[in-house]
Design a protein around this motif. Structure first.
Motif, PDB file in Angstrom:
ATOM      1  N   ILE A  75       0.584  -1.086   0.010  1.00 26.85           N
ATOM      2  CA  ILE A  75       0.201  -0.039   0.016  1.00 26.85           C
ATOM      3  C   ILE A  75       0.871   1.318  -0.141  1.00 26.85           C
ATOM      4  N   LYS A  76       2.063   1.153   0.777  1.00 27.41           N
ATOM      5  CA  LYS A  76       2.937   2.267   0.894  1.00 27.41           C
ATOM      6  C   LYS A  76       3.543   2.431  -0.688  1.00 27.41           C
ATOM      7  N   LEU A  77       4.013   1.438  -1.262  1.00 21.53           N
ATOM      8  CA  LEU A  77       4.458   1.693  -2.655  1.00 21.53           C
ATOM      9  C   LEU A  77       3.428   2.171  -3.498  1.00 21.53           C
ATOM     10  N   GLY A  78       2.455   1.872  -3.301  1.00 22.60           N
ATOM     11  CA  GLY A  78       1.195   2.397  -4.232  1.00 22.60           C
ATOM     12  C   GLY A  78       1.097   3.857  -4.263  1.00 22.60           C
ATOM     13  N   ASP A  79       1.543   4.502  -3.132  1.00 24.19           N
ATOM     14  CA  ASP A  79       1.304   5.870  -2.941  1.00 24.19           C
ATOM     15  C   ASP A  79       2.582   6.767  -3.107  1.00 24.19           C
ATOM     16  N   LEU A  80       3.486   6.245  -3.788  1.00 24.36           N
ATOM     17  CA  LEU A  80       4.811   6.598  -3.917  1.00 24.36           C
ATOM     18  C   LEU A  80       4.462   8.040  -4.861  1.00 24.36           C
ATOM     19  N   GLN A  81       3.811   7.807  -5.880  1.00 19.81           N
ATOM     20  CA  GLN A  81       3.799   8.998  -6.700  1.00 19.81           C
ATOM     21  C   GLN A  81       2.618   9.828  -6.728  1.00 19.81           C
ATOM     22  N   SER A  82       1.961   9.635  -5.569  1.00 21.86           N
ATOM     23  CA  SER A  82       0.609  10.607  -5.372  1.00 21.86           C
ATOM     24  C   SER A  82       1.152  12.297  -5.443  1.00 21.86           C
ATOM     25  N   GLY A  83       0.274  12.903  -6.019  1.00 21.34           N
ATOM     26  CA  GLY A  83       0.561  14.259  -6.124  1.00 21.34           C
ATOM     27  C   GLY A  83       1.372  14.700  -7.195  1.00 21.34           C
ATOM     28  N   LEU A  84       2.180  13.691  -7.930  1.00 24.39           N
ATOM     29  CA  LEU A  84       2.910  14.072  -8.919  1.00 24.39           C
ATOM     30  C   LEU A  84       2.224  14.207 -10.403  1.00 24.39           C
ATOM     31  N   PRO A  85       2.809  15.134 -11.163  1.00 29.84           N
ATOM     32  CA  PRO A  85       2.367  15.185 -12.493  1.00 29.84           C
ATOM     33  C   PRO A  85       2.539  14.201 -13.284  1.00 29.84           C
ATOM     34  N   GLY A  86       1.532  13.687 -14.271  1.00 28.28           N
ATOM     35  CA  GLY A  86       1.735  12.590 -14.979  1.00 28.28           C
ATOM     36  C   GLY A  86       0.557  12.615 -16.036  1.00 28.28           C
ATOM     37  N   GLU A  87       0.698  11.152 -16.902  1.00 28.67           N
ATOM     38  CA  GLU A  87      -0.397  11.084 -17.960  1.00 28.67           C
ATOM     39  C   GLU A  87      -0.720   9.809 -17.816  1.00 28.67           C
ATOM     40  N   ILE A  88      -1.855   9.533 -18.602  1.00 30.70           N
ATOM     41  CA  ILE A  88      -2.385   8.097 -18.771  1.00 30.70           C
ATOM     42  C   ILE A  88      -1.594   7.515 -20.261  1.00 30.70           C
ATOM     43  N   ARG A  89      -0.713   6.792 -20.121  1.00 24.65           N
ATOM     44  CA  ARG A  89      -0.239   6.504 -21.611  1.00 24.65           C
ATOM     45  C   ARG A  89      -1.199   5.635 -22.272  1.00 24.65           C
ATOM     46  N   LYS A  90      -0.714   5.857 -23.567  1.00 26.81           N
ATOM     47  CA  LYS A  90      -1.484   4.824 -24.619  1.00 26.81           C
ATOM     48  C   LYS A  90      -0.721   3.673 -24.764  1.00 26.81           C
ATOM     49  N   ASN A  91       0.466   3.689 -24.785  1.00 27.78           N
ATOM     50  CA  ASN A  91       1.341   2.648 -24.832  1.00 27.78           C
ATOM     51  C   ASN A  91       2.294   2.636 -23.333  1.00 27.78           C
ATOM     52  N   CYS A  92       2.234   1.426 -22.687  1.00 31.69           N
ATOM     53  CA  CYS A  92       2.962   1.421 -21.740  1.00 31.69           C
ATOM     54  C   CYS A  92       4.314   1.629 -21.708  1.00 31.69           C
ATOM     55  N   ARG A  93       5.040   1.305 -22.958  1.00 28.58           N
ATOM     56  CA  ARG A  93       6.551   1.295 -23.005  1.00 28.58           C
ATOM     57  C   ARG A  93       6.968   2.349 -23.354  1.00 28.58           C
ATOM     58  N   VAL A  94       6.112   3.551 -23.753  1.00 28.00           N
ATOM     59  CA  VAL A  94       6.782   4.908 -24.185  1.00 28.00           C
ATOM     60  C   VAL A  94       5.698   5.893 -23.575  1.00 28.00           C
ATOM     61  N   VAL A  95       6.304   7.249 -23.511  1.00 31.25           N
ATOM     62  CA  VAL A  95       5.302   8.376 -23.071  1.00 31.25           C
ATOM     63  C   VAL A  95       4.617   8.586 -24.342  1.00 31.25           C
ATOM     64  N   ASN A  96       3.511   9.461 -24.067  1.00 30.13           N
ATOM     65  CA  ASN A  96       2.764   9.856 -25.238  1.00 30.13           C
ATOM     66  C   ASN A  96       3.448  10.926 -26.097  1.00 30.13           C
ATOM     67  N   SER A  97       3.157  10.787 -27.261  1.00 32.49           N
ATOM     68  CA  SER A  97       3.626  11.898 -28.044  1.00 32.49           C
ATOM     69  C   SER A  97       2.660  12.285 -29.156  1.00 32.49           C
ATOM     70  N   PRO A  98       2.511  13.597 -29.366  1.00 25.40           N
ATOM     71  CA  PRO A  98       3.132  14.844 -28.542  1.00 25.40           C
ATOM     72  C   PRO A  98       2.653  14.739 -27.074  1.00 25.40           C
ATOM     73  N   PRO A  99       3.213  15.555 -26.184  1.00 22.98           N
ATOM     74  CA  PRO A  99       2.937  15.534 -24.876  1.00 22.98           C
ATOM     75  C   PRO A  99       1.442  15.880 -24.806  1.00 22.98           C
ATOM     76  N   PRO A 100       0.751  15.536 -23.670  1.00 20.86           N
ATOM     77  CA  PRO A 100      -0.691  15.969 -23.344  1.00 20.86           C
ATOM     78  C   PRO A 100      -0.766  17.664 -23.119  1.00 20.86           C
ATOM     79  N   ALA A 101      -1.758  18.208 -23.663  1.00 23.75           N
ATOM     80  CA  ALA A 101      -1.971  19.673 -23.575  1.00 23.75           C
ATOM     81  C   ALA A 101      -2.064  20.020 -22.085  1.00 23.75           C
TER      82      ALA A 101
END
Length: 233
Positions: free
Chosen positions: A201-227
């Motif tokens: 449960i602690k591990l699952g909260d490590l990124q809480s509050g950090l900026p991010g996105e929902i990727r279309k492909n888990c292997r790469v970041v979205n391109s172009p970056p989300p607006a």
């Protein structure tokens, strides 16, 4: 990762850009444990995927199979995870296997002196050397504990008996800072399962509050970056 890809592709067909790869991974991990006779716990959802992808950054936070307990304690402390969290979460090695590549140095030349790790029980060392002969195929795999398809406390019993597969496993028993937890979990499976769930449960909260996105492909970041970069709490 292929399994994660399959799950992501199926989800994108039904509800595109809704479920993050981070949520897929944490749910798949929970289900793998539960399906192996381990505990089931409620997973907090709503994680976002990182806005960058770096092999080096990933390698820097992934424990090496050759790590000693002091290195592991320092690594986990960077993420506000305690010694107890470290040992309990290491119990994830109750299921699965690893390649000979991860142990060849340990079973033949641990301290660069041509000798194996002296903490390995002699009979177990012989089995490891038969599985992973010097100069052999380092992609051969071995079980991480004696019940590799059941999530239980056998992993800790093995460590107490000098039968940890990886150096990063056995070091948890040879180091005095972590030994007490290994001993406790080897004797009390319920305590291990409880502390493991708390650590997850602690591990699952490590990124809480950090900026991010929902990727279309888990292997790469979205391109172009989300607006509009998202932040979920």
């Amino acid at each position: 990762m292929d399994v994660v890809d399959e799950i992501k592709e199926a989800l994108e067909r039904i509800c595109p850009m809704t479920v993050s790869c981070a949520d897929i991974i944490i749910m798949a991990s929970r289900d793998a444990v539960a399906l192996s006779a381990g505990p089931f716990w409620e997973v907090k959802l709503g994680r976002l995927d990182s806005l960058s992808a770096s092999q080096k950054a990933s390698d820097d936070i992934m424990p090496s199979p050759r790590s000693n307990a002091s290195m592991l304690i320092d690594l986990f402390a960077r993420f506000n995870l305690s010694v107890q969290d470290l040992v309990a979460l290491s119990g994830s090695h109750s299921i699965g296997n690893a390649r000979c590549f991860s142990i060849v140095h340990r079973i033949y030349n641990q301290s660069d002196d041509g000798k194996p790790d002296p903490s390995i029980e002699p009979g177990f060392l012989k089995k490891l050397q038969e599985l992973c002969p010097l100069g052999g195929d380092e992609n051969v795999i071995g079980d991480l504990d004696f019940t590799p398809r059941t999530f239980d406390n056998e992993y800790f019993k093995d460590l107490v008996n000098g039968k940890g597969f990886l150096n990063s496993d056995e070091t948890l028993f040879t180091n005095p800072q972590t030994r007490e937890y290994v001993q406790r979990y080897s004797e009390d499976q319920s305590a291990f399962l409880k502390d493991f769930v708390e650590g997850m449960i602690k591990l699952g909260d490590l990124q809480s509050g950090l900026p991010g996105e929902i990727r279309k492909n888990c292997r790469v970041v979205n391109s172009p970056p989300p607006a509009n970069v998202m932040v979920r709490k």
